[in-house]
Enzyme design. Sequence first.
Site, short mmCIF file in Angstrom:
data_model
loop_
_atom_site.label_atom_id
_atom_site.label_comp_id
_atom_site.label_asym_id
_atom_site.label_seq_id
_atom_site.Cartn_x
_atom_site.Cartn_y
_atom_site.Cartn_z
N ARG A 11 -9.90 0.60 15.34
CA ARG A 11 -9.79 1.34 14.10
C ARG A 11 -10.78 0.67 13.14
NH1 ARG A 11 -3.95 1.58 11.24
NH2 ARG A 11 -4.68 -0.48 10.59
N CYS A 13 14.64 23.73 4.94
CA CYS A 13 13.82 24.62 4.13
C CYS A 13 13.02 23.80 3.12
CB CYS A 13 14.70 25.64 3.41
SG CYS A 13 15.83 26.52 4.51
N MET A 14 12.23 24.46 2.29
CA MET A 14 11.40 23.75 1.33
C MET A 14 12.23 22.99 0.30
SD MET A 14 8.34 25.19 -1.13
CE MET A 14 7.44 25.85 0.26
N ASP A 15 13.38 23.56 -0.08
CA ASP A 15 14.18 22.99 -1.18
C ASP A 15 15.59 22.58 -0.78
OD1 ASP A 15 12.07 24.00 -3.01
OD2 ASP A 15 12.94 25.94 -2.43
N TYR A 59 16.91 29.64 8.26
CA TYR A 59 15.86 30.49 8.81
C TYR A 59 15.87 30.47 10.34
CZ TYR A 59 13.70 30.78 4.18
OH TYR A 59 13.45 31.02 2.85
N HIS A 95 -5.99 -6.96 13.22
CA HIS A 95 -4.71 -6.25 13.19
C HIS A 95 -4.30 -5.87 14.60
CE1 HIS A 95 -1.57 -4.22 10.95
NE2 HIS A 95 -1.78 -3.09 11.61
N LYS A 114 0.84 -1.20 0.00
CA LYS A 114 0.00 0.00 0.00
C LYS A 114 0.88 1.25 0.00
CE LYS A 114 -0.24 0.13 5.05
NZ LYS A 114 -1.10 0.19 6.25
N ARG A 153 0.87 -10.91 7.47
CA ARG A 153 0.92 -9.73 6.60
C ARG A 153 2.17 -8.93 6.94
NH1 ARG A 153 -3.74 -9.47 9.07
NH2 ARG A 153 -3.07 -7.56 10.12
#
Length: 394
Positions: free
Chosen positions: A141, A329-331, A273, A173, A43, A229
């Site tokens: 669940r 950071c993002m990049d 940052y 499970h 999955k 599993r």
Amino acid sequence: MSDQPADLVDGPLAEIVVDLAAIRNNVRVLRGLVGVPLIAVVKADGYGHGMVEAAHAAREGGAEWIAVATVDEALRLRAAGYGGPLLCWLMLPGTNLERPVAEGIDVTAYTGAELDAIAAAAEAAGRRARVQLKVDTGLNRGGAPRATWADLFARAREGERDGSWKVTGLWSHFACSDEPAHPANDRQEQAFRAAVALAEDGGLRPELLHLANSAGAVLRPSSRFDAVRCGISIYGLDPAPGSTPDLGLVPAMTVRTRLGLVKDLVPGDGVSYGHRWVADRPTTVGLVPLGYGDGVPRHAFRPGGRGNPDNTAEVAVGGKRRPIRGSVCMDQFMVDLGGDPAAAGDEVVLFGAGPDVPTAQDWAEACGTISYEIVTRIGGRMTRTYVDSEERRS
């Protein structure tokens, strides 16, 4: 630089390299250990490794079944040419079940309403459905609550008699199998045995009884029943850190890129940052061109505060582990090279297998999470590349 890795110089900015031989190896190891059929869970795009490729590698390693969460995932596997036993378990009211029934996919029911929907799909498809029943034994669940088991089993038996479906499995499970001494494990196994007995009393004879996930399969032999599993373990990651014996599992995923820049710092220089890290000595830092936009957790750097060490993930550069310095950071993010010789273009391994290379578990511990999240979230703009170390050895 002449010593730049040849396969990275003209390649992508960053790669997720998946060794299919590692997945095959891990399945062989687990299958040999448990002694019952293995259901390989692929999955969430194979836990970030690639759903279709992981499924084929797992089958080649000896997995008898493949499992996914959603109907859509199951249908994509069928469309990709996987025709073997296939289980899925997560659907919403109104999900179109005609196609999965027609494709011979085992669908899971928790309620009588879901069984009614499966019956309608079987009639529309002109084919007897394959149904597995999931009972809730304490995870609270998905799965049928205990108070509804008798009614669910009665409806399931009714559908078998009228030809709507064959009940192929009964399962549940674990909630705490990664903590082998947790009392919930005994309670859940006892509850599952009670469900099995009640289903049999109601005339059901499922082909597969399965309860154990990766940690249960390895650490709790009594919970193996007719099949196990295995998800995280087939990708070579520890399902129960601190409790799992060394089985010879091999991490299948390596995440790598190159340094984009190297620069010198003097004491007092802040990095990234918020200047959450400030150099207290002369050092060098390297820029790694990946960030939270690529699934690198922002909390891979967590400053410890006065008197406390930083809790930070590490990468491998030049055969050494190098800690992240400052905010992710993002990049991009920065790593401390400690003044060692390094240059733009040098290889960086975030995590993978091998000596002096951080693991996904190392990253999980630094980030306060689990290895599942690390490998499943990584990606973004990265290229996924498949290799087969067994082919190279031959």
